[in-house]
Design an enzyme around this catalytic site. Structure first.
Site, PDB file in Angstrom:
ATOM      1  N   ASP A 178     100.944  66.979 127.522  1.00 34.67           N
ATOM      2  CA  ASP A 178     100.847  65.556 127.226  1.00 34.67           C
ATOM      3  C   ASP A 178      99.402  65.111 127.399  1.00 34.67           C
ATOM      4  O   ASP A 178      98.486  65.911 127.193  1.00 34.67           O
ATOM      5  CB  ASP A 178     101.797  64.783 128.153  1.00 34.67           C
ATOM      6  N   HIS A 253     100.264  57.749 128.782  1.00 34.55           N
ATOM      7  CA  HIS A 253     101.473  58.365 128.253  1.00 34.55           C
ATOM      8  C   HIS A 253     101.946  59.536 129.112  1.00 34.55           C
ATOM      9  O   HIS A 253     103.135  59.654 129.444  1.00 34.55           O
ATOM     10  CB  HIS A 253     101.199  58.821 126.815  1.00 34.55           C
ATOM     11  N   SER A 616     109.468  59.720 123.044  1.00 31.66           N
ATOM     12  CA  SER A 616     108.615  60.282 124.104  1.00 31.66           C
ATOM     13  C   SER A 616     109.196  60.007 125.482  1.00 31.66           C
ATOM     14  O   SER A 616     108.982  60.776 126.420  1.00 31.66           O
ATOM     15  CB  SER A 616     107.213  59.677 124.033  1.00 31.66           C
TER      16      SER A 616
END
Length: 749
Positions: A178, A253, A616
Site C-alpha cells: 500500500d 491510505h 480498499s
C-alpha cells in the site's frame, strides 16, 4: 532537506546500478520504458518446494523440520538468492554488452526475473534469448473502524472463540502492499497489553531506517517495513518531499487499511474535537508488515508492486492484503496472465492467503479489476451505522445532508444568507467561484455575522481546488452561526464521505434537495422594486447536527461503486468461469487510523482518524478475518481459508430480506434491486460462521496450473511465466474445486 534526500537516492541508483552512464539525464534521453523480464529457471520458492519434497522422501525428521519453514529458511540462505541476482547481472552484461541500461530489481523468491529500464530494441534483444521466458512492459496501478467489529459480531462471536480481542490473530503476520504506514499512531503501538507479544519465529523481515522512518519506528506490532519506488524514480515522477523515500505514509491510505485489518483494540477516535467511539482492527493481536509501493502523487507501477510481493513472501507473511488494482485490464490471451497475478500465484503456492480489492469501477457489469481464482476478491457493502445531518427550513421542510458537525445553538432559527448576496463592494462580482466561500475578504461581515452562510459545493471541491475547511474558516472569521453547502447541479454521481467540522454545518449532497433549499431562500428575499437590491433576508433555518450515529436495518447493501462481475477473461470481455467478487465486506464510511501527514483527504489533514469509503476498505476487513481463521486452523491452505469465508457468507440483510445492490451513480438508493452473485459473490462475510465452516473446498497450485493450461493457446504463456510445461488439460473454471460454480456460456437449462 527532503528534496536533497530524494536527489541523493536517485544519484545512488544512477551511479551504482546504471551501466555506462554518468548522469541521470542520460537515462531519460536514452530509454523508453521499464520492462519486467522473467527467466525460465525456477525461483527460490520453487527451489525450497523441491527440498521439502526431498526431505519428505528421505524421511529425515531433522531435515523435515528445517524445511517445513521454507519462507523463513530462504531469507537466511542468501547463497541461492545472490546466485540468481548474479545470473541476472551476467545475462544483462552479455546481451547488452557496452550498451546502457538500468536494472531496478532482481526478483528471486516468487518469480525468477528482474525489472530493467531499456529501449524497445534492447527489450527485443532480451526477449530472443533462450534463458528469457517473458518480457512484459511495466504498467501502472492505483489504490482502489469503530463499529464494524460489532456489526460483524466479533466481540461475542469470533473474538470470543479465540479467547477475546486480546489474543485475536496472535502469531499471524499480515503484509500490506500500500502507501506505507505512520508508525507513531497508537493503533500500531505494542505496549498496550501486559501479555507477552513476541515476533513470530517464521517472520524474518526488516525495518528500513531513514530520516522520516527513524530507528525504533518498528516494534512487536509493526514488525517489518520497506519501500519500493525504483520504477517510479526512473520515470522522474518521484518527489521525495511529498512521497517520502521510506515506508512512512504521506498519503493516509496505507495507515487506514492496516488499522482496519490489524489495528489495536480500544483506540479512541477523536476527530475535529468530537469523540466517535473506540476503534479496533479485525485481528487486533496480529502483526503488521508494510511494503510501500504506492504513492500519493502517481499511484504505483507493477515492477515496484511485484518487488514488494516478492519481498513479503520471502519475509514470511501469512496473508497479503492488496487494496490496489491495475489501471487497465491486462492484455493478452487471458487477464490472469500478468506479472502481479502470476507473482501472487507463487505466493499462494508458498501458503500465503491473498486478498485484493475488487476495484471502485462499478456498477456496470464486467467492471471487475481482480481476476484470478487464486486471489480472494472483495467488494464493498454498507454496514448499519450512518451519520445523518439535516437542516430544518422555516417552512417546516427538513432536508437531509452530511457533515460530522454540531448543530446550531438552541432551538431558535437563523437567517440564511447566500455568499453571492453578501459580497463586499470591492469584491470581484464577476468571480464565478466567489460563492464557494474560500476568501473571507470577499464577503460583508455585517451581513454574515450571526446568520447561516450558504456556500456552493462545486466540482472544484472534488478536485481539491476548493476545500470545506477553508469555507469553514471563512464562516468562522465572519462570525456566522453556521454554514450550509448546496451541491452544484454539475456534480453528479459523487459520493461525499461525512466531513468533520468543528463548527455547525451541513452539506446537502443532492442537487435536487439543494434546489429545494435555494427556491425557498430566493422566494423569501425582499427586494427593492426598481433596483432589485435585497433589503431583507427572510429565509430561516436551523441545523440539527450530525455527530450522533443512527443504525439501519437495511444493511448490508452493495455500494454502487463496487466493481461487478462477470469476471472478464480477456480484453474482449469474454466471461471467465470464475465467480468474482468472492464476497463483500464493509467498505463504506469506515473509521480507521490516519497518517499524521496524510494528504489523500484534505478534510482529514492533521487528524488521527479518517472516514473513508471504497473496496480498499473492504479488503483489509477480510484480511483481518482471515488471520482469525489462520490462527484457529494453522494447517489451512489459502484456498481452504477462502472456502471457509465463502461457504459461510450471508445472503440476507439485518432485516432478513435479500441483500440489495445499488445500480446507478445518481440516486443510488432509489436505483437498486436484489443483489446477484455478480454483485456480491458468495454473499456478505460472516466472521463467526467462518470459524466453523464444515465442508472445505480445497484447491492446490497444481489445480490452478491445470486451469491455466486448459485455456486455449495458453501453453507458451504458462511456460513463460512459470517455467513449467503444460500437459494436455481440459480443466476449466467449472472444474476447479471452488465454493461456487460459474458457467459463462450456459446453452441450455
Amino acid at each position: 532537506m527532503e528534496s536533497f534526500y530524494g536527489l541523493q537516492l536517485v544519484l545512488v541508483l544512477c551511479l551504482g546500478m546504471f551501466m555506462g552512464f554518468t548522469e541521470c539525464e542520460d537515462i531519460a534521453d536514452a530509454v523508453t520504458a521499464v520492462y519486467i523480464v522473467t527467466l525460465r529457471q525456477a525461483p527460490a520458492s520453487h527451489y525450497y518446494d523441491e527440498l521439502r519434497a526431498m526431505a519428505r522422501n528421505n524421511g529425515s525428521k531433522q531435515t523435515r523440520l528445517d524445511l517445513d519453514t521454507p519462507r523463513n529458511k530462504s531469507r537466511g540462505d542468501r547463497h541461492y538468492s545472490s546466485y540468481i541476482a548474479r545470473v541476472h547481472d551476467s545475462l544483462l552484461r552479455r546481451v547488452l554488452r557496452g550498451e546502457r541500461y538500468l536494472k531496478l530489481y532482481s526478483y528471486h523468491y516468487l518469480i525468477n526475473g528482474f525489472s530493467v529500464l531499456v529501449t524497445t530494441q534492447q527489450a527485443e534483444k532480451l526477449s530472443k534469448r533462450k534463458e528469457v521466458a517473458n518480457v512484459v512492459l511495466d504498467f501502472s496501478v492505483r489504490t482502489a473502524t469503530t463499529h464494524t467489529p460489532q456489526f460483524l459480531g466479533l466481540p461475542q462471536g469470533a473474538w470470543a472463540q479465540q479467547g477475546g480481542y486480546k489474543s485475536a490473530g496472535e502469531g499471524i503476520v499480515i503484509g500490506f502492499i500500500d502507501t506505507g504506514i505512520d508508525p507513531t499512531h497508537p493503533s500500531f503501538a505494542d505496549g498496550l497489553s501486559e501479555s507477552p507479544y513476541p515476533v513470530p519465529e517464521h517472520f524474518s523481515g526488516i525495518c528500513e531506517v531513514t530520516r522520516d522512518f527513524p530507528s525504533g519506528s518498528c516494534n512487536r506490532k509493526l514488525i517489518g517495513a520497506r519501500h519500493f519506488a525504483a520504477s517510479a524514480i526512473t520515470r522522474g515522477i518521484f518527489n521525495a518531499s511529498q512521497d517520502y523515500a521510506s515506508p512512512f505514509d504521506g498519503d493516509g491510505h496505507g495507515t487506514h487499511t492496516a488499522s482496519i485489518a490489524a489495528g489495536n483494540h480500544g483506540i479512541p477516535v477523536v476527530v475535529a474535537g468530537h469523540h466517535f467511539g473506540n476503534a479496533s482492527g479485525m485481528a487486533p493481536r496480529s502483526h503488521i508488515a508494510v511494503y510501500k509501493a504506492l504513492y500519493k502523487g502517481f499511484g504505483g507501477f507493477a515492477a515496484d508492486v511485484v518487488a514488494a510481493i516478492d519481498q513479503a513472501a520471502q519475509d514470511g507473511v501469512d496473508i497479503i492484503s492488496l487494496s490496489i488494482t491495475p489501471n487497465r485490464r491486462p492484455p493478452g490471451i487471458a487477464t490472469f496472465f500478468n506479472p502481479i497475478d502470476m507473482a501472487l500465484l507463487s505466493a499462494v503456492k508458498a501458503g500465503i492467503f491473498v486478498v485484493q480489492a475488487a476495484g471502485n469501477t462499478g456498477p456496470s457489469p464486467k467492471s471487475m479489476s481482480s481476476f484470478s481464482p487464486w486471489i480472494f476478491t472483495v467488494g464493498a457493502a454498507t454496514h448499519d451505522r450512518v451519520y445523518s445531518n439535516s437542516i430544518v427550513l422555516g417552512n417546516n421542510v427538513t432536508i437531509f445532508g452530511v457533515g460530522l458537525a454540531p448543530g446550531t445553538d438552541g432551538d431558535g432559527m437563523y437567517k440564511l444568507v447566500s455568499a453571492v448576496h453578501a459580497l463586499n463592494d470591492t469584491a470581484a462580482v464577476n468571480d464565478m467561484y466567489v460563492g464557494e466561500c474560500q476568501d473571507a475578504t470577499n464577503l460583508n461581515q455585517d451581513l454574515v455575522r450571526g446568520n447561516l452562510l450558504i456556500c456552493s459545493y462545486s466540482i472544484r471541491f472534488v478536485l481539491g481546488l476548493s476545500t470545506v475547511n477553508q469555507a469553514l474558516r471563512t464562516a468562522r472569521n465572519l462570525g456566522a452561526a453556521g454554514i450550509v453547502f448546496c451541491m452544484d447541479p454539475f456534480v453528479i454521481g459523487f459520493q461525499l464521505n461525512p466531513i468533520p467540522m468543528r463548527f455547525p454545518g451541513v452539506i446537502i449532497p443532492s442537487p435536487v434537495d439543494s434546489k429545494i433549499l435555494l427556491q425557498y431562500y430566493n422566494s423569501s428575499l425582499e427586494r427593492e422594486v426598481l433596483t432589485k437590491k435585497i433589503v431583507k433576508f427572510g429565509a430561516l433555518a436551523c441545523i440539527s447536527g450530525g455527530l450522533k450515529a443512527n443504525y439501519s436495518y437495511s444493511a448490508p447493501k452493495i455500494m454502487y461503486y463496487s466493481a461487478r462481475g462477470p469476471d472478464p477473461e480477456d480484453s474482449f470481455l469474454d466471461d471467465a468461469d470464475i465467480l468474482k467478487p468472492n464476497l463483500v465486506a464493509p467498505g463504506n464510511f469506515i473509521w480507521a487510523a490516519w497518517s499524521s501527514l496524510g494528504t489523500d483527504s484534505v478534510e482529514f489533514q492533521g487528524e488521527d482518524f479518517a472516514m473513508m469509503s471504497g473496496t480498499s476498505m473492504a479488503a483489509p476487513h477480510v484480511a483481518g478475518l482471515a488471520a482469525l481463521i489462520k490462527q484457529k486452523f494453522l494447517t489451512f491452505s489459502p484456498s481452504a481459508i477462502g472456502s471457509a469465508l465463502s461457504t459461510t457468507a450471508s445472503l440476507y440483510d439485518k432485516n432478513g430480506g435479500p441483500i440489495m445492490a445499488q445500480r446507478a451513480y445518481t440516486n443510488p438508493d432509489i436505483n437498486q434491486s436484489p443483489a446477484t452473485p455478480f454483485d456480491m459473490g458468495n454473499g456478505f462475510v460472516n466472521a463467526t460462521a467462518a470459524l466453523d465452516p464444515g465442508l472445505i473446498f480445497d484447491s492446490s497450485y497444481d489445480d490452478y496450473m491445470s486451469f491455466l493450461c486448459g485455456i486455449n493457446g495458453s501453453a507458451p504463456v504458462v511456460l513463460n511465466y512459470t517455467g513449467q510445461s503444460c500437459v494436455v488439460s481440459t480443466v476449466s473454471g467449472t472444474d476447479l474445486n471452488l465454493p461456487s460454480i460459474t458457467i459463462a456460456k450456459l446453452i441450455q437449462t
